[in-house]
Design a protein around this motif. Structure first.
Motif, mmCIF file in Angstrom:
data_model
loop_
_atom_site.group_PDB
_atom_site.id
_atom_site.type_symbol
_atom_site.label_atom_id
_atom_site.label_comp_id
_atom_site.label_asym_id
_atom_site.label_seq_id
_atom_site.Cartn_x
_atom_site.Cartn_y
_atom_site.Cartn_z
ATOM 1 N N LEU A 8 25.881 18.859 29.065
ATOM 2 C CA LEU A 8 25.118 17.626 28.914
ATOM 3 C C LEU A 8 23.941 17.620 29.877
ATOM 4 O O LEU A 8 24.043 18.120 30.996
ATOM 5 C CB LEU A 8 26.010 16.413 29.164
ATOM 6 N N LEU A 12 21.446 11.447 29.549
ATOM 7 C CA LEU A 12 21.744 11.420 28.116
ATOM 8 C C LEU A 12 21.493 9.984 27.644
ATOM 9 O O LEU A 12 22.376 9.135 27.643
ATOM 10 C CB LEU A 12 23.186 11.849 27.843
ATOM 11 N N THR A 20 19.258 16.243 21.554
ATOM 12 C CA THR A 20 20.582 16.737 21.949
ATOM 13 C C THR A 20 21.497 16.845 20.739
ATOM 14 O O THR A 20 22.226 17.828 20.588
ATOM 15 C CB THR A 20 21.196 15.808 23.018
ATOM 16 N N ILE A 39 32.922 20.319 26.749
ATOM 17 C CA ILE A 39 31.771 19.493 27.094
ATOM 18 C C ILE A 39 31.703 19.428 28.611
ATOM 19 O O ILE A 39 32.625 18.916 29.255
ATOM 20 C CB ILE A 39 31.869 18.078 26.498
ATOM 21 N N ALA A 41 30.011 17.936 31.769
ATOM 22 C CA ALA A 41 29.225 16.772 32.187
ATOM 23 C C ALA A 41 28.776 16.887 33.639
ATOM 24 O O ALA A 41 28.394 15.897 34.248
ATOM 25 C CB ALA A 41 30.045 15.503 31.983
ATOM 26 N N LEU A 44 25.291 15.493 34.391
ATOM 27 C CA LEU A 44 25.033 14.140 33.925
ATOM 28 C C LEU A 44 25.012 13.136 35.081
ATOM 29 O O LEU A 44 25.951 13.063 35.867
ATOM 30 C CB LEU A 44 26.114 13.724 32.923
ATOM 31 N N GLY A 51 23.649 7.541 24.193
ATOM 32 C CA GLY A 51 24.321 8.769 24.618
ATOM 33 C C GLY A 51 25.818 8.692 24.360
ATOM 34 O O GLY A 51 26.435 9.651 23.891
ATOM 35 N N LEU A 55 28.188 11.064 21.869
ATOM 36 C CA LEU A 55 29.432 11.717 22.282
ATOM 37 C C LEU A 55 30.607 11.251 21.429
ATOM 38 O O LEU A 55 31.470 12.050 21.064
ATOM 39 C CB LEU A 55 29.708 11.457 23.760
#
Length: 94
Positions: A8, A12, A20, A39, A41, A44, A51, A55
């Motif tokens: 990510l 986001l 994305t 995923i 993060a 992030l 965002g 997800l």
């Protein structure tokens, strides 16, 4: 079987969610035998409702395809933002 990892971005939010999403869809469609999606993060630091919606749609699609999901480097920003909207369980963050 293959695994793919989505890293990510630092932010986001609505300004990058379309880009994305296109990147994620391209990766998912380019590999036929995906059995694991990770995923990450770790980078992030900011996420908005757009965002989180991205997800959520990704996790629903992964579940529908019976692909295993693994989160890496989940931070407080993601946990708190998802929790505010009641999405921790749906996103499999708990």
């Amino acid at each position: 079987m293959d695994a793919i990892t989505f890293c990510l971005p630092q932010s986001l939010d609505i300004s990058v969610v379309n880009e994305t999403q296109q990147m994620m869809l391209a990766q998912l469609q380019s590999q036929q035998d995906i059995d694991q999606v990770n995923i990450d993060a770790g980078e992030l630091s900011r996420i908005d409702t757009a965002g989180l919606q991205l997800l959520t749609a990704l996790v629903i699609d992964i579940n529908r395809k019976s692909i295993d999901l693994s989160w890496k480097n989940v931070n407080d920003e993601l946990l708190l933002s998802a929790s505010r909207l009641g999405l921790n369980h749906l996103l499999k963050l708990n």
